[in-house]
Design an enzyme around this catalytic site. Structure first.
Site, PDB file in Angstrom:
ATOM      1  NE  ARG A 297      -2.073   1.173   3.832  1.00 34.80           N
ATOM      2  CZ  ARG A 297      -2.854   1.154   5.045  1.00 34.80           C
ATOM      3  NH1 ARG A 297      -4.108   0.969   4.924  1.00 34.80           N
ATOM      4  NH2 ARG A 297      -2.288   1.257   6.115  1.00 34.80           N
TER       5      ARG A 297
ATOM      6  CE1 TYR B  99     -10.089   6.492 -12.781  1.00 35.72           C
ATOM      7  CE2 TYR B  99     -11.708   6.096 -14.557  1.00 35.72           C
ATOM      8  CZ  TYR B  99     -10.617   7.071 -13.679  1.00 35.72           C
ATOM      9  OH  TYR B  99     -10.543   8.416 -14.243  1.00 35.72           O
TER      10      TYR B  99
END
Ligand SMILES: Cc1cc2nc3c(=O)[nH]c(=O)nc-3n(C[C@H](O)[C@H](O)[C@H](O)COP(=O)(O)OP(=O)(O)OC[C@H]3O[C@@H](n4cnc5c(N)ncnc54)[C@H](O)[C@@H]3O)c2cc1C
Ligand SMILES: *[C@@H]1O[C@H](CO)[C@@H](O)[C@H](O)[C@H]1NC(C)=O
Ligand SMILES: *[C@@H]1O[C@H](CO)[C@@H](O)[C@H](O)[C@H]1NC(C)=O
Ligand SMILES: *[C@@H]1O[C@H](CO)[C@@H](O)[C@H](O)[C@H]1NC(C)=O
Ligand SMILES: *[C@@H]1O[C@H](CO)[C@@H](O)[C@H](O)[C@H]1NC(C)=O
Ligand SMILES: *[C@@H]1O[C@H](CO)[C@@H](O)[C@H](O)[C@H]1NC(C)=O
Ligand SMILES: *[C@@H]1O[C@H](CO)[C@@H](O)[C@H](O)[C@H]1NC(C)=O
Ligand SMILES: *[C@@H]1O[C@H](CO)[C@@H](O)[C@H](O)[C@H]1NC(C)=O
Ligand SMILES: *[C@@H]1O[C@H](CO)[C@@H](O)[C@H](O)[C@H]1NC(C)=O
Ligand SMILES: *[C@@H]1O[C@H](CO)[C@@H](O)[C@H](O)[C@H]1NC(C)=O
Length: 532
Positions: free
Chosen positions: A108, A474
């Site tokens: 992350r 996306y």
């Protein structure tokens, strides 16, 4: 593939295949991982900082880079450990230990993954948090910049503007996006038509591979460097830093934000927009945000089309251009606001005019809203009749907005396999389906997910086919997932995200990570062994 490579691969498979775990054994896997990290810490000058559910810091560290409340609920699976890397060697230690003890790793940087893939998994896992590795070096003389994966775009833009008014970096419009994930997924922003996607400007990268080695462009080789640009780095390794080429912008850019409802002629304007938006000069970028709003009569609904634009030049020239090419829009001189490029970054972040640019340095602290996103690419203009049918469906569904983002410009000039990012010529615009909600609970979640999927279904005749292309940044798990890196399953989403580049990505993956250590629901699979 060469025989010598196959021999090496087989050796690798025999000796390094990770020990498998079971859920009941997850505590001891966690203990082993921590012991291994502590061992690794002892071998280096700095201790590796980590957080387990036992540490009081755990909840804050876990939550601070979640950007979607959908993955911040009591039932969201939590990692066994979060490692907050402060040094490159911490990243190496984490990779080596996770592989050794056989626990899944999630990487992350900015935490903006729309499906929480960077911080949620259904099996026991560890999060490697890169947010503290955020140094930035701007070299204006050479027109380049180095920055680490945990730097956010706002900090990068700010640092560039601090050195020069005429340099910029063409990446996303949301200042909070992490360099780590954003750039390797493509990176779409308002300089796209002039300069392409962010990944087109990468000239070097540092990565930690599945063996824990630090590689750069030269040592990783051509194929892996190709794959990292658009293929999603999380299938291949951990990005430590990117080196990019900066681009030039004029002293003055001009922006506008103007809305029109159906009563104000939005249908004609949007129809004209679909005919010309990809053919305007490359200096022009104009997106339209479509949503259902209250009409002028009580109880009545309408569609609002909010146009947000930027022109790399002055207001006078912009107004002339718009009135020439999109006369139905009727842009007024008073709508056009001149500013510096860095001020436009603040404007695009939806901050009020005059907000100090230091706002770009802010990092959010917890996820505020529930999100669902999907994507599409559109290759033909849409007629008034088509638009009217779309409006009707949007009004029925009410809560599902769409962002239509222009394409064309230099995107038409870059071949589909120059990098792993494939969505190039032939697109008029890209759709982002954007549903946000605030209501808690599973019922609400299912309701909003259903609405988003219904609109996506309805849009089928208007969008790309075979494959129905999708944009990796996306991220949308609806378009397919694979369990344990199954090639046939992966091909379903792989072709949509990567088109003809998928098989090359699989080949690169098989070479650099044959054990499929770097994996997630939508990672690149290795080749089935019968095809080796
Ligand atoms: C509010 C918002 C606005 C957005 N606006 C745009 C936009 O304008 N343009 C656009 O293109 N996209 C946009 N996105 C999507 C965004 O680009 C992607 O979600 C992107 O992956 C975010 O990167 P991150 O590092 O912040 O996310 P993360 O959630 O940290 O990571 C995303 C993915 O990249 C992997 N990853 C992260 N860091 C590394 C690393 N160091 N090495 C290897 N893999 C890594 C993760 O494992 C995960 O698979 C937006 C998203 C949000 C939530
Ligand atoms: C950590 O080091 C100790 C002592 O060197 C060793 O016995 C142990 O196996 C190591 N643990 C792991 C998980 O590597
Ligand atoms: C966490 O605490 C529990 C009990 O409170 C203990 O059994 C467990 O070993 C601890 N785990 C770690 C990693 O410290
Ligand atoms: C979390 O707890 C472990 C012991 O369980 C400790 O070694 C570690 O330093 C703690 N981490 C932080 C950040 O306090
Ligand atoms: C520009 O790049 C060259 C070659 O990489 C390097 O030697 C020089 O120091 C750089 N200039 C600056 C100002 O850093
Ligand atoms: C650059 O940043 C420094 C430190 O934040 C600040 O003092 C300076 O005014 C900035 N310069 C420009 C040109 O913005
Ligand atoms: C739409 O435009 C009107 C003025 O034309 C303005 O008052 C309103 O705030 C705008 N709405 C949005 C969402 O920008
Ligand atoms: C829209 O209208 C409904 C009533 O029809 C009202 O409850 C709601 O608050 C209105 N929304 C806005 C944004 O004005
Ligand atoms: C891209 O595809 C073309 C034709 O299919 C091929 O000749 C070329 O080698 C490919 N380029 C790369 C970088 O793979
Ligand atoms: C969502 O759709 C599913 C399947 O189509 C259906 O079973 C479910 O009832 C719907 N849920 C809501 C809240 O609309």
């Amino acid at each position: 593939m060469k025989d010598s490579t196959i021999a090496l691969l087989s050796l690798f498979l025999i000796f390094f295949f990770p020990v498998s775990w079971t859920t009941s054994a997850s505590t001891s896997v966690q203990d082993n991982f921590i012991q291994c990290l502590n061992n690794a810490s002892n071998a280096q000058p700095f201790c590796i900082e980590f957080h387990t559910p036992n540490n009081s810091s755990f909840a804050t560290v876990l939550q601070s880079y979640k950007r979607n409340r959908r993955f911040d609920t009591p039932t969201t699976p939590k990692p066994a450990v979060v490692v907050t890397a402060a040094h490159e060697s911490d990243v190496q230690g984490t990779v080596v230990c996770a592989k050794k003890v056989g626990i899944e790793l999630r990487i992350r940087s900015g935490g903006h993954d729309y499906e929480g893939v960077s911080y949620v998994s259904q099996v026991p896992f560890v999060i490697l948090d890169m947010s503290n590795l955020r140094s930035i070096e701007i070299d204006i003389e050479n027109g380049t910049a180095w920055f680490q994966a945990g730097a956010i775009l706002g900090e990068i833009y700010y640092a560039i503007a601090n050195k020069s008014k005429n340099h910029a970096f063409p990446a996303g419009v949301c200042p909070g996006l992490g360099a780590g994930g954003h750039i390797s997924g493509g990176g779409y922003g308002n300089l796209l038509r002039k300069y392409g996607v962010a990944t087109d400007h990468v000239i070097d990268a540092q990565i930690v591979d599945a063996k824990g080695q630090i590689l750069n462009r030269k040592t990783m080789g051509h194929d892996l460097f190709w794959a990292l640009r658009g293929g999603g780095a999380s299938s291949f390794g951990v990005i430590l830093s990117w080196k990019v080429k900066l681009v030039r912008v004029p002293d003055t850019v001009t922006v506008f934000k103007v809305n029109r409802t159906l009563e104000q002629g939005a249908t004609d304007i949007v129809a004209q927009w679909t005919q010309v938006v990809d053919k305007l000069p490359n200096e022009m970028f104009m997106r339209v945000w479509l949503k259902t709003v209250n009409g002028s009569h009580a109880g009545e609904k309408t569609i609002q089309a909010l146009f947000v634009g930027m022109f790399l030049g002055g207001a006078k020239e912009l107004v002339e251009l718009m009135n020439n090419r999109l006369p139905k829009f009727g842009l007024q001189q008073s709508d056009a606001i001149e500013m510096s490029w860095i001020e436009s970054v603040v404007f695009w972040a939806d901050k009020p005019l005059g907000t100090p640019i230091e706002v770009l340095l802010e990092r959010a602290t917890k996820p505020a809203i529930f999100l669902k996103r999907k994507s599409d690419f559109v290759k033909e203009p849409i007629s008034n009749a088509g638009l009217e049918a779309i409006w009707k469906t949007m009004i029925e569904l009410e809560d599902v907005a769409m962002l239509w983002n222009p394409y064309g410009g230099v995107m038409n000039k870059i071949s589909e396999n120059k990098t792993a990012y494939p969505h190039r010529a032939g697109n008029i615009f890209k759709i982002q389906y954007a549903t946000n909600w605030m209501d808690e609970g599973i019922e609400a979640r299912n309701l909003y997910l259903n609405k988003t999927r219904k609109l996506f279904e309805f849009m089928t005749p208007y969008v790309s086919k075979n494959p129905r292309e999708a944009f990796l940044n996306y991220r949308d798990l609806d378009i397919g997932t694979s369990s344990n890196g199954d090639y046939e399953e992966a091909k379903v989403y792989g072709i949509k995200y990567f088109k003809g580049n998928f098989d090359e990505l699989v080949r690169v993956k098989t070479n650099v990570d044959p054990d499929n250590f770097f994996r997630n629901e939508q990672s690149i699979p290795t080749l089935p062994s019968c095809k080796l």
